[in-house]
Motif scaffolding. Structure first.
Motif, PDB file in Angstrom:
ATOM      1  N   ASP A 166       8.166   2.245  13.067  1.00 40.27           N
ATOM      2  CA  ASP A 166       7.276   3.205  12.404  1.00 40.27           C
ATOM      3  C   ASP A 166       8.004   4.104  11.410  1.00 40.27           C
ATOM      4  O   ASP A 166       7.400   5.017  10.834  1.00 40.27           O
ATOM      5  CB  ASP A 166       6.504   4.039  13.425  1.00 40.27           C
ATOM      6  CG  ASP A 166       7.403   4.823  14.374  1.00 40.27           C
ATOM      7  OD1 ASP A 166       8.633   4.818  14.187  1.00 40.27           O
ATOM      8  OD2 ASP A 166       6.856   5.431  15.318  1.00 40.27           O
ATOM      9  N   SER A 167       9.313   3.848  11.184  1.00 36.30           N
ATOM     10  CA  SER A 167      10.036   4.581  10.145  1.00 36.30           C
ATOM     11  C   SER A 167       9.872   3.951   8.770  1.00 36.30           C
ATOM     12  O   SER A 167      10.345   4.484   7.765  1.00 36.30           O
ATOM     13  CB  SER A 167      11.532   4.672  10.490  1.00 36.30           C
ATOM     14  OG  SER A 167      12.151   3.389  10.412  1.00 36.30           O
ATOM     15  N   ALA A 168       9.188   2.810   8.713  1.00 40.95           N
ATOM     16  CA  ALA A 168       8.934   2.155   7.421  1.00 40.95           C
ATOM     17  C   ALA A 168       8.145   3.088   6.515  1.00 40.95           C
ATOM     18  O   ALA A 168       7.372   3.946   6.964  1.00 40.95           O
ATOM     19  CB  ALA A 168       8.172   0.847   7.633  1.00 40.95           C
ATOM     20  N   ARG A 169       8.320   2.921   5.218  1.00 48.05           N
ATOM     21  CA  ARG A 169       7.574   3.718   4.256  1.00 48.05           C
ATOM     22  C   ARG A 169       6.133   3.221   4.151  1.00 48.05           C
ATOM     23  O   ARG A 169       5.831   2.075   4.497  1.00 48.05           O
ATOM     24  CB  ARG A 169       8.254   3.666   2.889  1.00 48.05           C
ATOM     25  CG  ARG A 169       9.668   4.214   2.910  1.00 48.05           C
ATOM     26  CD  ARG A 169      10.360   3.985   1.579  1.00 48.05           C
ATOM     27  NE  ARG A 169       9.805   4.829   0.535  1.00 48.05           N
ATOM     28  CZ  ARG A 169      10.082   4.699  -0.763  1.00 48.05           C
ATOM     29  NH1 ARG A 169      10.866   3.711  -1.171  1.00 48.05           N
ATOM     30  NH2 ARG A 169       9.553   5.528  -1.652  1.00 48.05           N
ATOM     31  N   MET A 170       5.255   4.107   3.690  1.00 51.14           N
ATOM     32  CA  MET A 170       3.844   3.754   3.533  1.00 51.14           C
ATOM     33  C   MET A 170       3.304   4.435   2.284  1.00 51.14           C
ATOM     34  O   MET A 170       3.410   5.662   2.141  1.00 51.14           O
ATOM     35  CB  MET A 170       3.037   4.172   4.761  1.00 51.14           C
ATOM     36  CG  MET A 170       1.560   3.770   4.689  1.00 51.14           C
ATOM     37  SD  MET A 170       0.674   4.087   6.246  1.00 51.14           S
ATOM     38  CE  MET A 170       0.674   5.894   6.264  1.00 51.14           C
ATOM     39  N   LEU A 171       2.762   3.646   1.379  1.00 54.81           N
ATOM     40  CA  LEU A 171       2.165   4.172   0.156  1.00 54.81           C
ATOM     41  C   LEU A 171       0.673   4.386   0.387  1.00 54.81           C
ATOM     42  O   LEU A 171      -0.056   3.446   0.722  1.00 54.81           O
ATOM     43  CB  LEU A 171       2.386   3.193  -1.000  1.00 54.81           C
ATOM     44  CG  LEU A 171       1.798   3.610  -2.354  1.00 54.81           C
ATOM     45  CD1 LEU A 171       2.426   4.913  -2.849  1.00 54.81           C
ATOM     46  CD2 LEU A 171       1.983   2.499  -3.381  1.00 54.81           C
ATOM     47  N   LEU A 172       0.220   5.628   0.213  1.00 52.45           N
ATOM     48  CA  LEU A 172      -1.191   5.949   0.364  1.00 52.45           C
ATOM     49  C   LEU A 172      -1.879   5.780  -0.989  1.00 52.45           C
ATOM     50  O   LEU A 172      -1.470   6.392  -1.982  1.00 52.45           O
ATOM     51  CB  LEU A 172      -1.371   7.380   0.863  1.00 52.45           C
ATOM     52  CG  LEU A 172      -0.644   7.748   2.171  1.00 52.45           C
ATOM     53  CD1 LEU A 172      -0.925   9.191   2.549  1.00 52.45           C
ATOM     54  CD2 LEU A 172      -1.053   6.806   3.280  1.00 52.45           C
ATOM     55  N   VAL A 173      -2.915   4.958  -1.025  1.00 51.61           N
ATOM     56  CA  VAL A 173      -3.662   4.689  -2.258  1.00 51.61           C
ATOM     57  C   VAL A 173      -5.118   5.066  -2.003  1.00 51.61           C
ATOM     58  O   VAL A 173      -5.766   4.487  -1.129  1.00 51.61           O
ATOM     59  CB  VAL A 173      -3.566   3.208  -2.663  1.00 51.61           C
ATOM     60  CG1 VAL A 173      -4.229   2.985  -4.022  1.00 51.61           C
ATOM     61  CG2 VAL A 173      -2.112   2.739  -2.693  1.00 51.61           C
ATOM     62  N   GLN A 202      -9.499   7.372  -5.801  1.00 53.95           N
ATOM     63  CA  GLN A 202      -9.345   8.005  -7.108  1.00 53.95           C
ATOM     64  C   GLN A 202      -8.053   7.569  -7.793  1.00 53.95           C
ATOM     65  O   GLN A 202      -7.600   8.195  -8.746  1.00 53.95           O
ATOM     66  CB  GLN A 202      -9.345   9.532  -6.962  1.00 53.95           C
ATOM     67  CG  GLN A 202     -10.676  10.109  -6.508  1.00 53.95           C
ATOM     68  CD  GLN A 202     -10.977   9.830  -5.047  1.00 53.95           C
ATOM     69  OE1 GLN A 202     -10.091   9.925  -4.202  1.00 53.95           O
ATOM     70  NE2 GLN A 202     -12.223   9.491  -4.765  1.00 53.95           N
ATOM     71  N   ALA A 203      -7.473   6.473  -7.322  1.00 54.26           N
ATOM     72  CA  ALA A 203      -6.234   5.909  -7.859  1.00 54.26           C
ATOM     73  C   ALA A 203      -5.055   6.853  -7.666  1.00 54.26           C
ATOM     74  O   ALA A 203      -4.030   6.726  -8.337  1.00 54.26           O
ATOM     75  CB  ALA A 203      -6.389   5.545  -9.338  1.00 54.26           C
ATOM     76  N   ALA A 204      -5.184   7.801  -6.741  1.00 57.96           N
ATOM     77  CA  ALA A 204      -4.066   8.696  -6.427  1.00 57.96           C
ATOM     78  C   ALA A 204      -3.078   7.973  -5.523  1.00 57.96           C
ATOM     79  O   ALA A 204      -3.463   7.219  -4.624  1.00 57.96           O
ATOM     80  CB  ALA A 204      -4.588   9.958  -5.752  1.00 57.96           C
ATOM     81  N   LEU A 205      -1.789   8.198  -5.759  1.00 58.00           N
ATOM     82  CA  LEU A 205      -0.722   7.576  -4.982  1.00 58.00           C
ATOM     83  C   LEU A 205       0.094   8.669  -4.309  1.00 58.00           C
ATOM     84  O   LEU A 205       0.417   9.684  -4.923  1.00 58.00           O
ATOM     85  CB  LEU A 205       0.181   6.735  -5.882  1.00 58.00           C
ATOM     86  CG  LEU A 205      -0.496   5.655  -6.738  1.00 58.00           C
ATOM     87  CD1 LEU A 205       0.533   4.973  -7.630  1.00 58.00           C
ATOM     88  CD2 LEU A 205      -1.205   4.637  -5.858  1.00 58.00           C
ATOM     89  N   ARG A 206       0.422   8.463  -3.042  1.00 52.79           N
ATOM     90  CA  ARG A 206       1.265   9.425  -2.323  1.00 52.79           C
ATOM     91  C   ARG A 206       2.225   8.670  -1.420  1.00 52.79           C
ATOM     92  O   ARG A 206       1.811   7.774  -0.676  1.00 52.79           O
ATOM     93  CB  ARG A 206       0.402  10.384  -1.496  1.00 52.79           C
ATOM     94  CG  ARG A 206       1.225  11.431  -0.742  1.00 52.79           C
ATOM     95  CD  ARG A 206       0.367  12.611  -0.333  1.00 52.79           C
ATOM     96  NE  ARG A 206      -0.633  12.272   0.642  1.00 52.79           N
ATOM     97  CZ  ARG A 206      -0.417  12.302   1.981  1.00 52.79           C
ATOM     98  NH1 ARG A 206       0.779  12.632   2.465  1.00 52.79           N
ATOM     99  NH2 ARG A 206      -1.392  11.993   2.819  1.00 52.79           N
ATOM    100  N   ASP A 207       3.490   9.021  -1.489  1.00 52.05           N
ATOM    101  CA  ASP A 207       4.515   8.397  -0.667  1.00 52.05           C
ATOM    102  C   ASP A 207       4.528   9.038   0.713  1.00 52.05           C
ATOM    103  O   ASP A 207       4.502  10.273   0.841  1.00 52.05           O
ATOM    104  CB  ASP A 207       5.892   8.555  -1.318  1.00 52.05           C
ATOM    105  CG  ASP A 207       5.966   7.869  -2.672  1.00 52.05           C
ATOM    106  OD1 ASP A 207       5.540   6.710  -2.761  1.00 52.05           O
ATOM    107  OD2 ASP A 207       6.445   8.499  -3.636  1.00 52.05           O
ATOM    108  N   ALA A 208       4.581   8.209   1.729  1.00 54.89           N
ATOM    109  CA  ALA A 208       4.616   8.693   3.107  1.00 54.89           C
ATOM    110  C   ALA A 208       5.383   7.685   3.939  1.00 54.89           C
ATOM    111  O   ALA A 208       6.067   6.804   3.419  1.00 54.89           O
ATOM    112  CB  ALA A 208       3.196   8.889   3.640  1.00 54.89           C
ATOM    113  N   HIS A 209       5.274   7.827   5.262  1.00 57.00           N
ATOM    114  CA  HIS A 209       5.866   6.872   6.200  1.00 57.00           C
ATOM    115  C   HIS A 209       4.795   6.424   7.189  1.00 57.00           C
ATOM    116  O   HIS A 209       3.780   7.114   7.375  1.00 57.00           O
ATOM    117  CB  HIS A 209       7.052   7.499   6.945  1.00 57.00           C
ATOM    118  CG  HIS A 209       8.251   7.729   6.082  1.00 57.00           C
ATOM    119  ND1 HIS A 209       8.386   8.866   5.308  1.00 57.00           N
ATOM    120  CD2 HIS A 209       9.359   6.960   5.857  1.00 57.00           C
ATOM    121  CE1 HIS A 209       9.536   8.792   4.635  1.00 57.00           C
ATOM    122  NE2 HIS A 209      10.134   7.658   4.951  1.00 57.00           N
TER     123      HIS A 209
END
Length: 343
Positions: free
Chosen positions: A24-31, A34-41
């Protein structure tokens, strides 16, 4: 639609050869819609969803479906694709030009199979010899069927027996892992429950056809592979209740999404399901039940990139993948994840 509309440049160094540790330490891109992008895990997943949402997992278990054998002096490789009955499997064959119907392939460890039928796509029906259950034969002679883009870079080893299996794996039959679920850990599942997020499971035995390239120039000319799946009546009831009370159905992996959409009526009602599905989702498809998807990053011009483009819009997903590549996200089965929420 033209298949080349779903192409993009992917540097080979972005292909992950091992999973993140812990998972669960892998990265996760939230899309977002509204085409907004946010970097998370991945461990941030509970805070990205709402109480009452439902995560849908695939409980299939990967079997050691990769076999190496000989027909006389000729080396024959077999990747089991789809079970036909207790002793017969359809298989993709490497060096298939050296194999004829009626010949026996010796896979070692006292495991042999008759090449019973050759199919139009070049695959064979293999009839395993003897009385022992085929599962025992594969346990002796088979290896974990890593995707070709990993197996081509390094050999399978003992770590893959654990790494390429999800924590939900219960029912033998897959020849590829439902890779979005590889990111989950008991700790993450506890956090999901604490956030009031519901979970449900279904079964789709992923076939090796998931890795086949799209060779057609237009999506209308592509023939999708068949996979067997099951949604129990109790699971269908739970999913319908979530929708009734305003929760969102979030598929964990394209396999879960494809099966739910196969079982949904036009109004989104999900029925119990048991059988094959060959659903092919491309832009223009109207989603009936699924309202979000957690999935890894997919191959250029693949049916799976077409699916995520159908869910979020092709331009949105192209922008998301440009961002992921520039931000050094890790791609494919052992890679990072994305959470796609149209609304």
């Amino acid at each position: 639609m033209r298949v080349d509309l779903f192409d993009f440049d992917l540097p080979p160094e972005r292909i992950a050869l091992r999973p993140a540790v812990p998972r669960d330490s892998a990265r996760m891109l939230l899309v977002s819609g509204q085409a907004a992008l946010r970097d998370a895990h991945v461990r941030d997943l509970p805070s990205a969803l709402r109480a009452g949402d439902c995560l849908i997992f695939n409980d299939t278990r990967v079997i050691p479906a990769q076999l190496e054998g000989k027909r006389g002096a000729a080396k024959i490789g077999a990747t089991l694709h789809k079970r036909i009955d207790l002793r017969r499997w359809q298989a993709f064959i490497r060096n298939g030009k050296r194999l004829r119907v009626g010949e026996i392939v010796d896979f070692g460890s006292n495991v042999t199979a008759l090449a019973e039928t050759r199919h139009d796509d070049g695959s064979f029906t293999l009839h395993f010899q003897g009385d022992e259950p085929v599962e025992l034969l594969l346990g002796r002679a088979g290896t974990m069927p890593l995707p070709p883009y990993i197996a081509g870079k390094r050999p399978t080893d003992a770590r893959d027996e654990q790494d390429y299996q999800t924590m939900f794996a219960q029912k033998d039959g897959a020849v590829a892992a439902p890779t979005a679920s590889l990111h989950f850990t008991p700790e993450l599942m506890a956090a999901v429950a604490a956030a009031g997020i519901i979970t449900a499971t279904l079964t789709l035995h992923v076939g090796a056809g998931t890795f086949l390239p799209v060779k057609a120039d237009d999506t209308t000319e592509h023939v999708m592979h068949h996979e067997w799946g099951e949604i129990p009546a109790e699971t269908a009831r739970k999913l319908n209740e979530v929708r009734e009370y305003g929760g969102r159905l979030i598929a964990v992996g394209t396999t879960s999404l494809r099966l739910v959409e196969s079982a949904a009526d036009a109004d989104g009602t999900i029925s119990a399901f048991s059988g094959d599905t060959d659903i092919f989702i491309t832009p223009g498809y109207r989603f009936k039940a699924i309202q979000g998807l957690m999935t890894n990053f997919h191959l250029p011009k693949s049916t799976l990139f077409m699916l995520v483009s159908a869910l979020m819009g092709r331009e949105t997903m192209q922008a998301a993948y440009v961002h992921a590549i520039a931000s050094e996200y890790r791609f494919y089965s052992y890679g990072d994840s994305s959470l796609l929420l149209p609304a």
